[in-house]
Scaffold this active site. Sequence first.
Site, mmCIF file in Angstrom:
data_model
loop_
_atom_site.group_PDB
_atom_site.id
_atom_site.type_symbol
_atom_site.label_atom_id
_atom_site.label_comp_id
_atom_site.label_asym_id
_atom_site.label_seq_id
_atom_site.Cartn_x
_atom_site.Cartn_y
_atom_site.Cartn_z
ATOM 1 N N ASP A 152 45.162 16.275 -9.741
ATOM 2 C CA ASP A 152 46.253 16.302 -8.778
ATOM 3 C C ASP A 152 47.613 16.523 -9.437
ATOM 4 O O ASP A 152 48.640 16.240 -8.828
ATOM 5 C CB ASP A 152 46.312 14.945 -8.053
ATOM 6 C CG ASP A 152 45.953 15.108 -6.602
ATOM 7 O OD1 ASP A 152 45.657 16.228 -6.213
ATOM 8 O OD2 ASP A 152 46.002 14.100 -5.875
ATOM 9 N N CYS A 266 31.211 9.440 8.612
ATOM 10 C CA CYS A 266 30.370 10.575 8.190
ATOM 11 C C CYS A 266 28.976 10.057 7.828
ATOM 12 O O CYS A 266 28.829 9.174 6.980
ATOM 13 C CB CYS A 266 30.998 11.256 6.975
ATOM 14 S SG CYS A 266 29.906 12.493 6.257
HETATM 15 C C1 B12 Z 1 47.346 18.158 -0.039
HETATM 16 C C2 B12 Z 1 46.266 17.106 -0.117
HETATM 17 C C3 B12 Z 1 46.125 16.227 0.956
HETATM 18 C C4 B12 Z 1 46.886 16.412 2.256
HETATM 19 C C5 B12 Z 1 46.225 17.559 3.065
HETATM 20 C C6 B12 Z 1 44.706 17.360 3.247
HETATM 21 C C7 B12 Z 1 43.908 18.643 3.283
HETATM 22 N N1 B12 Z 1 42.733 18.554 3.868
HETATM 23 O O1 B12 Z 1 44.326 19.671 2.780
HETATM 24 C C8 B12 Z 1 46.765 14.988 2.888
HETATM 25 C C9 B12 Z 1 47.957 14.160 2.464
HETATM 26 C C10 B12 Z 1 46.667 14.950 4.405
HETATM 27 C C11 B12 Z 1 45.526 14.475 2.174
HETATM 28 C C12 B12 Z 1 44.737 13.491 2.683
HETATM 29 C C13 B12 Z 1 43.597 13.018 2.061
HETATM 30 N N2 B12 Z 1 43.203 13.268 0.810
HETATM 31 CO CO1 B12 Z 1 44.006 14.632 -0.265
HETATM 32 N N3 B12 Z 1 44.581 16.059 -1.415
HETATM 33 C C14 B12 Z 1 45.430 17.023 -1.245
HETATM 34 C C15 B12 Z 1 45.428 17.960 -2.450
HETATM 35 C C16 B12 Z 1 46.659 17.650 -3.323
HETATM 36 C C17 B12 Z 1 45.400 19.454 -2.099
HETATM 37 C C18 B12 Z 1 44.384 19.811 -0.997
HETATM 38 C C19 B12 Z 1 44.552 21.239 -0.550
HETATM 39 O O2 B12 Z 1 44.501 22.141 -1.363
HETATM 40 N N4 B12 Z 1 44.790 21.460 0.749
HETATM 41 C C20 B12 Z 1 45.027 22.763 1.299
HETATM 42 C C21 B12 Z 1 43.906 23.131 2.276
HETATM 43 C C22 B12 Z 1 44.155 24.498 2.915
HETATM 44 O O3 B12 Z 1 42.764 23.258 1.476
HETATM 45 P P1 B12 Z 1 41.375 22.670 1.898
HETATM 46 O O4 B12 Z 1 41.486 21.312 2.434
HETATM 47 O O5 B12 Z 1 40.462 22.904 0.733
HETATM 48 O O6 B12 Z 1 41.059 23.658 3.080
HETATM 49 C C23 B12 Z 1 39.961 24.490 3.033
HETATM 50 C C24 B12 Z 1 39.143 24.437 4.264
HETATM 51 O O7 B12 Z 1 39.974 24.363 5.359
HETATM 52 C C25 B12 Z 1 38.414 25.743 4.099
HETATM 53 N N5 B12 Z 1 38.088 26.373 5.334
HETATM 54 C C26 B12 Z 1 38.898 26.853 6.277
HETATM 55 N N6 B12 Z 1 38.190 27.384 7.256
HETATM 56 C C27 B12 Z 1 36.912 27.264 6.923
HETATM 57 C C28 B12 Z 1 35.777 27.659 7.586
HETATM 58 C C29 B12 Z 1 34.565 27.423 6.981
HETATM 59 C C30 B12 Z 1 33.340 27.856 7.671
HETATM 60 C C31 B12 Z 1 34.498 26.768 5.721
HETATM 61 C C32 B12 Z 1 33.198 26.479 5.048
HETATM 62 C C33 B12 Z 1 35.678 26.351 5.084
HETATM 63 C C34 B12 Z 1 36.850 26.624 5.709
HETATM 64 O O8 B12 Z 1 39.261 26.644 3.373
HETATM 65 C C35 B12 Z 1 40.416 25.939 2.959
HETATM 66 C C36 B12 Z 1 40.791 26.412 1.578
HETATM 67 O O9 B12 Z 1 39.763 26.067 0.666
HETATM 68 C C37 B12 Z 1 44.083 17.552 -3.162
HETATM 69 C C38 B12 Z 1 44.107 17.592 -4.695
HETATM 70 C C39 B12 Z 1 44.076 19.026 -5.173
HETATM 71 N N7 B12 Z 1 45.007 19.384 -6.033
HETATM 72 O O10 B12 Z 1 43.240 19.808 -4.747
HETATM 73 C C40 B12 Z 1 43.849 16.101 -2.653
HETATM 74 C C41 B12 Z 1 42.414 15.705 -2.331
HETATM 75 C C42 B12 Z 1 41.797 16.814 -1.506
HETATM 76 N N8 B12 Z 1 42.552 14.504 -1.461
HETATM 77 C C43 B12 Z 1 41.642 13.677 -1.594
HETATM 78 C C44 B12 Z 1 41.496 12.528 -0.778
HETATM 79 C C45 B12 Z 1 40.537 11.464 -1.242
HETATM 80 C C46 B12 Z 1 42.215 12.422 0.418
HETATM 81 C C47 B12 Z 1 42.029 11.353 1.503
HETATM 82 C C48 B12 Z 1 40.594 10.946 1.764
HETATM 83 C C49 B12 Z 1 42.905 10.132 1.099
HETATM 84 C C50 B12 Z 1 42.897 8.982 2.075
HETATM 85 N N9 B12 Z 1 41.866 8.164 2.094
HETATM 86 O O11 B12 Z 1 43.856 8.783 2.777
HETATM 87 C C51 B12 Z 1 42.657 12.065 2.738
HETATM 88 C C52 B12 Z 1 41.612 12.866 3.525
HETATM 89 C C53 B12 Z 1 42.188 13.630 4.682
HETATM 90 C C54 B12 Z 1 41.378 14.885 5.002
HETATM 91 N N10 B12 Z 1 40.507 14.827 5.994
HETATM 92 O O12 B12 Z 1 41.556 15.911 4.327
HETATM 93 C C55 B12 Z 1 40.638 14.056 -2.683
HETATM 94 C C56 B12 Z 1 39.324 14.518 -2.024
HETATM 95 C C57 B12 Z 1 38.084 14.057 -2.771
HETATM 96 C C58 B12 Z 1 36.858 14.609 -2.104
HETATM 97 N N11 B12 Z 1 35.761 13.867 -2.141
HETATM 98 O O13 B12 Z 1 36.868 15.695 -1.576
HETATM 99 C C59 B12 Z 1 41.444 15.187 -3.457
HETATM 100 C C60 B12 Z 1 40.583 16.307 -4.016
HETATM 101 C C61 B12 Z 1 42.222 14.462 -4.592
HETATM 102 C C62 B12 Z 1 41.350 14.186 -5.810
HETATM 103 N N12 B12 Z 1 41.818 14.539 -6.992
HETATM 104 O O14 B12 Z 1 40.265 13.664 -5.728
HETATM 105 N N13 B12 Z 1 45.310 15.155 1.019
#
Ligand code: B12
Length: 368
Positions: A152, A266
Amino acid sequence: MPTVIAIKMHQNSLSADELSELASNIRAWGAELGFQQIGIADIDLAETELRLEEWLARGFHGEMTYMSRHGTRRTRPSELIQGTCRVICARMNHLPAGAHPPESALADKNKAYVARYALGRDYHKLLRRRLQQLSERVTAAAGEWGYRVFVDSGPVMEKPLAAKAGLGWQGKHSNLLNREAGSWFMLGTIYTDLPLPVDAPVTNHCGSCTACIDVCPTGAIVAPYVVDARRCISYLTIELRGSIPEDLRPDLGNRVFGCDDCQLHCPWNKYAHTSDETDFSPRHGLDSATLLSLFAWDEATWEKRTRGSALRRPGYDGWLRNLAVALGNAPPSQEICAALTGRRASVPPMVQEHIDWALRRQLEKSPA
Ligand code: B12
Ligand code: SF4
């Protein structure tokens, strides 16, 4: 978070067999260092890049400007660190063994709910140190290599990379899910210039289940796999610096730092394991503390008790703001009203405004 990371990579000339042996060793050393799984991914995030662009275009990142600031460096690892061709991904369970069950704190509206990952020592510190140790073992065995550890701490797409590395699939709540471990684990990565053999991704096993979407208190999972962070309680209580939108405050309930609902409901988390890391054990009774006891922490106490903990991120004002909202949501009580009123004069206007909201909400619920 740094804006540009320039690091010198070293071209290490290992044969294919040596790289394959090194990859097996990295897995074994990772296990010795407390990681439940290590996987290796290539750096092609083309599909992720499009999805991230759409997510940003829809404004779902809210005030997290660090999500957009780095442009394509976030989705193109070799633009962030020249020479990167592989990413070593690691996951570590964080669910503290012996903690009070999360459901009990959520059900008791006079108690504070703190996200499971934040009950003990800051995972960033723990994972980063272990990944650094892993990297040093690689250096000892294979000589100088180009690498950089992230937990992170930089513009890295940790979940999509870990999915590519076979650590699990992104569930509809967007967190990484694993058939043997659910989602109660944190991720870390090592960018490297070593062309290690890559692992195969696993298939998605969410099927038709929508439990996470249905249970989300604020409707933040706006479509399967897409989280509007602006509605997510984790964002509202941890990342947001100013005022929490009033219409969302009642839905926060007693969640004062983060939210786990989408993971708690979940079905895959019945396979989750608790962590052996004593560092993740709850500090200061945070797994079952009352809202009033936490609201009573003065700034010096907060400073002392949150040292080395993820709880520091929203700052003391953010901490009080979140507790004020939860106290407003708590059952009506004169003690709560007295505590809110007693605090009001000594806090900044942003917190005052939440205290006023909480007092109004308490009064609305009080019997006439
Ligand atoms: C920004 C961030 C947040 C933000 C935004 C959350 C989000 N979902 O993006 C906030 C503050 C809300 C947040 C909350 C949480 N977070 Co956070 N967060 C991050 C961070 C810094 C970046 C995530 C990111 O890149 N988001 C941008 C979005 C666009 O990316 P994405 O979620 O991967 O979205 C993908 C999907 O939407 C997918 N997608 C879209 N359409 C479709 C369609 C299909 C069919 C498919 C398959 C996929 C798909 O494509 C997108 C791009 O890959 C990471 C650490 C890191 N550097 O990666 C930690 C991280 C994701 N967080 C983490 C955690 C633990 C949490 C929380 C559980 C904390 C809590 N208990 O409060 C919550 C969970 C909320 C949730 N449901 O996501 C962990 C997750 C661990 C894991 N097991 O996955 C991470 C990886 C930190 C870590 N080092 O461990 N987080
Ligand atoms: S962490 Fe809570 S608010 Fe955020 S998406 Fe999951 S259930 Fe919804």
